[in-house]
Scaffold this active site. Structure first.
Site: not given
Ligand code: NAP
Length: 284
Positions: A113, A54
């Site tokens: 990962h 990240y």
């Molecule tokens: P996500 O959590 O599905 O979505 C993030 C988006 O949703 C951001 O734009 C955020 O906006 C918005 N958001 C968050 N809470 C909200 C709410 N209550 N209302 C409206 N919008 C909201 O996406 P992600 O970052 O892909 O997944 C979450 C975490 O999972 C990652 O950050 C990472 O740590 C992990 N991950 C792991 C892998 C893997 O391969 N192991 C892959 C992908 C992700 P703002 O930021 O503007 O608040």
């Protein structure tokens, strides 16, 4: 915040944690990322998920390290090694670099990962060594399908897998076909990532989005809270939404600890069905 046991480890952690992928944004937004994570900790979302990938280390070094400074003991801290670094020596080196960037002596959980080219036994043995050296508490994998998971389990000799972190949101429920059941039987905690589809959440104007809106209204909640509640309804699941906006952090923290009715669950099942049986595990 509702907590539950993290698989066989027995460690109680919140069902809703905090993701950090792309939390860095521009340099002026970094401060906001730190403050958002700290607010999340105040609200009980003490499971923080990060990775060496990240921001190419920036998220660990400039955001997570600062957010957890002075409160390391409160946090269930998770990081991940990139598959391209996951040889025996490379895994040890990557972990030590993450520890340095995060300014901590240990990680609660370290994940591969996604499956890569190095033999899984190399990565698993390196992680076992890191546990015996006191640098890790638990080890796990991410984006592993059933077969890959079994191979990782077989490669271990002194430790058990504690976690499989996988894609899980309303429009991608492939883990419910077989993987979730197997992990539950083995005591492997399932952490669902991208619970909002990485910013691709159903529009309230869509018919499926309207189903969420209607349920949310009946509970005095929001559609996002309904989604997170649904995604953590199974007693072996956890979720890690990423949020930089304080409003979002607060909203997410209130998504657990109340119950959807059977009627709500049936309506969500109908609007966001489990895919057909041979659907593979996807990565975002
Ligand atoms: P996500 O959590 O599905 O979505 C993030 C988006 O949703 C951001 O734009 C955020 O906006 C918005 N958001 C968050 N809470 C909200 C709410 N209550 N209302 C409206 N919008 C909201 O996406 P992600 O970052 O892909 O997944 C979450 C975490 O999972 C990652 O950050 C990472 O740590 C992990 N991950 C792991 C892998 C893997 O391969 N192991 C892959 C992908 C992700 P703002 O930021 O503007 O608040």
């Amino acid at each position: 915040m509702l907590k539950r046991k993290f698989g066989w480890t027995g460690v109680e952690i919140p069902v809703i944690g905090q993701g950090t992928w792309m939390i860095e944004g521009s340099s002026s937004q970094r401060r906001r990322g730190v403050d958002a994570l700290r607010l999340g900790l105040d609200l009980g979302m003490t499971h923080i998920d990060t990775a060496e990938m990240y921001g190419s280390g920036i998220v660990e070094e400039e955001i997570v390290a600062e957010a957890i400074e002075g409160r390391r003991d409160e946090v269930f801290l998770v990081s991940k090694v990139l598959p391209s670094n996951a040889s025996y020596e490379g895994t040890i080196r990557a972990c030590e670099q993450s520890l340095r960037r995060l300014k901590t002596d240990w990680l609660d959980l370290y994940l591969l990962h996604w499956p890569g080219a190095y033999p899984i036994a190399q990565t698993m043995h390196a992680m076992e060594k890191l546990v015996s050296d006191g640098k890790l508490r638990f080890i796990g994998v991410s984006n592993f399908c059933l077969e890959e998971l079994k191979a990782a389990e077989e490669a271990l000799s002194t430790q058990r897998l504690a976690c499989n972190q996988v894609l899980y949101h309303l429009s991608d429920r492939a883990i419910e076909l077989h993987l979730l059941q197997y992990c539950t039987e083995q005591g492997i905690a399932v952490v669902g990532y991208s619970p909002f589809g990485h910013g691709n959440f159903p529009s309230p104007r869509s018919s499926a989005g309207q189903v969420l809106e209607e349920i949310a209204k009946q509970h005095g909640r929001t559609s996002r809270q309904v989604a997170l509640n649904f995604l953590t309804r199974h007693p072996n699941t956890f979720t890690i939404p990423k949020a930089r906006r304080f409003k979002h952090v607060r909203e997410n923290s209130e998504a657990a600890g109340w119950t959807l009715t059977d009627k709500d669950l049936a309506a969500i099942e109908n609007a966001f069905p489990v895919p057909k049986d041979d659907t593979p595990l996807n990565m975002i």
